[in-house]
Design a protein around this motif. Structure first.
Motif, PDB file in Angstrom:
ATOM      1  N   GLY A  31       0.798  -1.223   0.000  1.00 54.41           N
ATOM      2  CA  GLY A  31       0.000   0.000   0.000  1.00 54.41           C
ATOM      3  C   GLY A  31       0.823   1.261   0.000  1.00 54.41           C
ATOM      4  N   ALA A  32       2.086   1.161  -0.420  1.00 56.27           N
ATOM      5  CA  ALA A  32       2.990   2.313  -0.392  1.00 56.27           C
ATOM      6  C   ALA A  32       2.943   3.122  -1.683  1.00 56.27           C
ATOM      7  N   ILE A  33       2.081   2.750  -2.626  1.00 55.36           N
ATOM      8  CA  ILE A  33       1.981   3.451  -3.907  1.00 55.36           C
ATOM      9  C   ILE A  33       0.551   3.969  -4.060  1.00 55.36           C
ATOM     10  N   ALA A  34       0.414   5.225  -4.431  1.00 62.01           N
ATOM     11  CA  ALA A  34      -0.918   5.808  -4.633  1.00 62.01           C
ATOM     12  C   ALA A  34      -1.636   5.093  -5.775  1.00 62.01           C
ATOM     13  N   PRO A  35      -2.973   4.970  -5.693  1.00 63.17           N
ATOM     14  CA  PRO A  35      -3.722   4.255  -6.736  1.00 63.17           C
ATOM     15  C   PRO A  35      -3.472   4.777  -8.143  1.00 63.17           C
ATOM     16  N   SER A  36      -3.348   6.096  -8.301  1.00 63.64           N
ATOM     17  CA  SER A  36      -3.132   6.648  -9.645  1.00 63.64           C
ATOM     18  C   SER A  36      -1.781   6.219 -10.209  1.00 63.64           C
ATOM     19  N   VAL A  37      -0.754   6.185  -9.342  1.00 63.84           N
ATOM     20  CA  VAL A  37       0.569   5.738  -9.787  1.00 63.84           C
ATOM     21  C   VAL A  37       0.559   4.232 -10.020  1.00 63.84           C
ATOM     22  N   ALA A  38      -0.124   3.506  -9.137  1.00 64.15           N
ATOM     23  CA  ALA A  38      -0.233   2.049  -9.307  1.00 64.15           C
ATOM     24  C   ALA A  38      -0.897   1.709 -10.633  1.00 64.15           C
ATOM     25  N   GLU A  39      -1.902   2.482 -11.012  1.00 63.94           N
ATOM     26  CA  GLU A  39      -2.576   2.230 -12.288  1.00 63.94           C
ATOM     27  C   GLU A  39      -1.618   2.393 -13.459  1.00 63.94           C
ATOM     28  N   GLN A  40      -0.744   3.380 -13.386  1.00 68.80           N
ATOM     29  CA  GLN A  40       0.243   3.572 -14.457  1.00 68.80           C
ATOM     30  C   GLN A  40       1.189   2.382 -14.548  1.00 68.80           C
ATOM     31  N   HIS A  41       1.610   1.881 -13.386  1.00 69.48           N
ATOM     32  CA  HIS A  41       2.526   0.743 -13.384  1.00 69.48           C
ATOM     33  C   HIS A  41       1.870  -0.494 -14.001  1.00 69.48           C
ATOM     34  N   VAL A  42       0.694  -0.865 -13.542  1.00 67.27           N
ATOM     35  CA  VAL A  42       0.076  -2.103 -14.024  1.00 67.27           C
ATOM     36  C   VAL A  42      -0.306  -1.988 -15.491  1.00 67.27           C
ATOM     37  N   THR A  43      -0.636  -0.792 -15.949  1.00 69.18           N
ATOM     38  CA  THR A  43      -0.911  -0.606 -17.384  1.00 69.18           C
ATOM     39  C   THR A  43       0.359  -0.845 -18.187  1.00 69.18           C
ATOM     40  N   GLY A  44       1.489  -0.381 -17.650  1.00 76.27           N
ATOM     41  CA  GLY A  44       2.767  -0.635 -18.305  1.00 76.27           C
ATOM     42  C   GLY A  44       3.146  -2.097 -18.305  1.00 76.27           C
ATOM     43  N   TRP A  45       2.571  -2.875 -17.388  1.00 80.13           N
ATOM     44  CA  TRP A  45       2.811  -4.317 -17.350  1.00 80.13           C
ATOM     45  C   TRP A  45       1.815  -5.081 -18.214  1.00 80.13           C
ATOM     46  N   VAL A  81      -9.963  -8.050  -8.952  1.00 78.40           N
ATOM     47  CA  VAL A  81     -10.256  -6.747  -8.346  1.00 78.40           C
ATOM     48  C   VAL A  81      -9.679  -5.615  -9.192  1.00 78.40           C
ATOM     49  N   PRO A  82     -10.141  -4.384  -8.968  1.00 77.72           N
ATOM     50  CA  PRO A  82      -9.473  -3.223  -9.573  1.00 77.72           C
ATOM     51  C   PRO A  82      -8.189  -2.911  -8.828  1.00 77.72           C
ATOM     52  N   VAL A  83      -7.378  -2.037  -9.382  1.00 76.66           N
ATOM     53  CA  VAL A  83      -6.047  -1.799  -8.859  1.00 76.66           C
ATOM     54  C   VAL A  83      -6.063  -1.299  -7.421  1.00 76.66           C
ATOM     55  N   GLU A  84      -7.082  -0.511  -7.052  1.00 81.46           N
ATOM     56  CA  GLU A  84      -7.103   0.026  -5.692  1.00 81.46           C
ATOM     57  C   GLU A  84      -7.398  -1.038  -4.637  1.00 81.46           C
ATOM     58  N   ARG A  85      -7.811  -2.242  -5.068  1.00 87.86           N
ATOM     59  CA  ARG A  85      -8.112  -3.319  -4.118  1.00 87.86           C
ATOM     60  C   ARG A  85      -7.145  -4.507  -4.268  1.00 87.86           C
TER      61      ARG A  85
END
Length: 520
Positions: free
Chosen positions: A281-295, A377-381
């Motif tokens: 939980g150390a990454i904000a959801p908006s930043v996490a979304e960018q990472h997983v999209t890049g993956w 789940v979505p990225v925030e969960r």
């Protein structure tokens, strides 16, 4: 291009004349051989231009069977010298040559056989030089394609260079690239040949020859590690040129795949670090979304999968999971963690059934591994799916199940969906806190004994056997656990509370685990 009978016939200095069998003018000449024996077939390998005067054949009726024997060996053509024993080419020989479509050339009496050998040798040398030059040009094309387009460019260039088709696969024979695109449809019929080639090792190759084409199968890889296959088909019989092109293609593809693997290892390390922070939980959801999209993941449909195994056995499960992700072309990231004697491999990937099945296959063939599949789940969960996967893996490990889906654990769903991580942590402290303090952490002797005892439903013999201790020793430990926790292990309800606390403790707090050393 191969040297043909027509090219030999066209050499003016030899003064050869075609007398029969012109249907075979396109036959490839591999060498020139001279023989005056009645039956030279034991010394023929096919593709020769045989020179003779027929001096040993005294009965004209023997010329027909003589030629049929030669034709059966795959002879390219027959040169018959006239003016010595036979003033002309015997008619039975002409008739048989015409019937079999075997070129029959008349050699003048003053034409030295050595001149014919020299003429053919020059043609063969020129053809060999041309083959090498063409193959060198093709190698340059393949190299340029590798630099510009990677593996896909190499496969396309190979197909065009050999005027055929080419397919690149992974080690599981799944098509990675095919050219033309429909060439990938050839793989199912060739699967048994690919599997036999794989069993023979990293440097193995094999061929499948049909009347219409020749198919070559080559393993790809380096340093003793197989990375995939190159399968290619060429019309007719494979030539030296096509073999040279394929050899160059194999080398380039192997290097490209090794280079990709090295880059992939570095990329995996970066993704692993990011995934660990995401799970904490150390990454904000908006930043996490960018990472997983890049993956290459859909941030609205993610799943966490957790593998558990005994770390004390030195099982490189993390390496194998990374290989599986690469071989099956699965998107996502992997992090390897260690908690005492237990290894935990966590995978963030898509929520598709195809990916779940691929992950499950690995657990099914590794008897010491338990896989838990979390919710989609979505990225925030993601942290919720992580806890769910860990709970499922704990249950599967206890019940010796290879694969456990959190969706199938209705009681745990009711409990953990209704509770926050903080509430679960409080529950663990109340139930297991005294025992953890006594044991000095999560992985002490008494906690391991309690976990094994509950997993075996309180069966003394099975628990003692797993722990490798005597029943009296086990009974003494259980009595100590009861005193420390204040709970009666004969009570079904209190056993249930202890079991739930162990499950929650094993999964609810990822910060208490540490990344394992990356052996890749």
């Amino acid at each position: 291009m191969a040297v043909t009978v027509a090219q030999v016939l066209a050499l003016p200095e030899l003064r050869l004349r075609m007398v029969a069998g012109d249907a075979g003018l396109g036959n490839e000449v591999r060498w020139v051989h001279v023989s005056e024996t009645v039956d030279p077939t034991p010394w023929l390998r096919g593709g020769e231009l045989l020179l003779t005067t027929g001096m040993r054949i005294t009965d004209p009726e023997e010329f027909g069977p003589y030629l049929h024997r030669l034709a059966d060996t795959g002879l390219a053509g027959l040169g018959f010298g006239v003016g010595l024993d036979h003033p002309d080419v015997p008619e039975p020989l002409r008739a048989a040559a015409e019937e079999r479509g075997l070129p029959l050339l008349e050699i003048p009496v003053d034409a030295p056989y050595v001149a014919i050998s020299e003429g053919v040798s020059k043609l063969l040398a020129a053809e060999r030089y041309d083959t090498i030059a063409r193959a060198f040009d093709a190698q340059q094309t393949l190299t340029a394609a590798a630099l510009e387009h990677g593996r896909g460019g190499i496969v396309t260039a190979i197909s065009r260079a050999v005027d055929g088709w080419a397919v690149l696969t992974d080690t599981a024979a799944t098509v990675v690239r095919a050219w033309p695109p429909e060439a990938g449809e050839r793989l199912p019929a060739l699967l048994p040949d690919l599997m036999r080639t794989r069993e023979r090792g990293i440097r193995a190759s094999s061929a499948v020859v049909t009347p219409r084409e020749s198919i070559a199968i080559h393993t790809l890889g380096a340093r003793g590690r197989m990375r995939g296959f190159l399968v290619a088909g060429v019309p007719g019989r494979a030539s030296d040129y096509s073999r040279m092109v394929l050899a160059g293609g194999v080398a380039l593809l192997s290097l490209e795949m090794e280079r990709s693997q090295a880059a992939s290892r570095q990329l995996r390390r970066l993704r692993s670090d990011t995934l660990l922070q995401l799970l904490r939980g150390a990454i904000a959801p908006s930043v996490a979304e960018q990472h997983v999209t890049g993956w290459e993941l859909d941030p609205t449909a993610l799943r966490v999968a957790t593998y558990l195994c005994d770390a004390s056995r030195g099982d490189p499960l993390g390496d194998r999971v990374n290989e599986l992700m690469s071989e099956a072309n699965l998107p996502g990231a992997v992090v390897v963690q260690a908690a005492g004697r237990q290894a935990r491999v966590t995978v963030l990937t898509d929520g598709s059934d195809r990916t779940a099945r691929a992950l499950a296959r690995l657990a099914s063939v590794r008897p010491t591994v338990a896989l838990g599949l979390g919710d989609v789940v979505p990225v925030e969960r993601v942290s919720h799916s992580h806890r769910a996967a860990s709970h499922a893996a704990e249950v599967g490990q206890a019940e010796r199940r290879a694969v456990t889906r959190f969706d199938d654990l209705e009681a745990l769903q009711m409990l953990f969906h209704a509770q926050s991580p903080q509430a679960l942590a409080g529950f663990v402290r109340r139930v297991l806190g005294p025992l953890q303090q006594h044991d000095g952490g999560r992985d002490g002797t008494l906690l391991a004994t309690l976990r094994a005892f509950l997993a075996h439903n309180g069966h003394w013999n099975e628990t003692a056997a797993e722990l490798g201790i005597h029943r009296h020793t086990l009974r003494a430990r259980i009595e100590r656990i009861e005193r420390i926790t204040g709970r009666d292990l004969a009570s079904a309800y209190e056993r249930m509370e202890l079991w739930l606390a162990l499950l929650a403790d094993g999964a609810a707090d990822p910060d208490d685990t540490r990344p394992a050393p990356d052996r890749t």
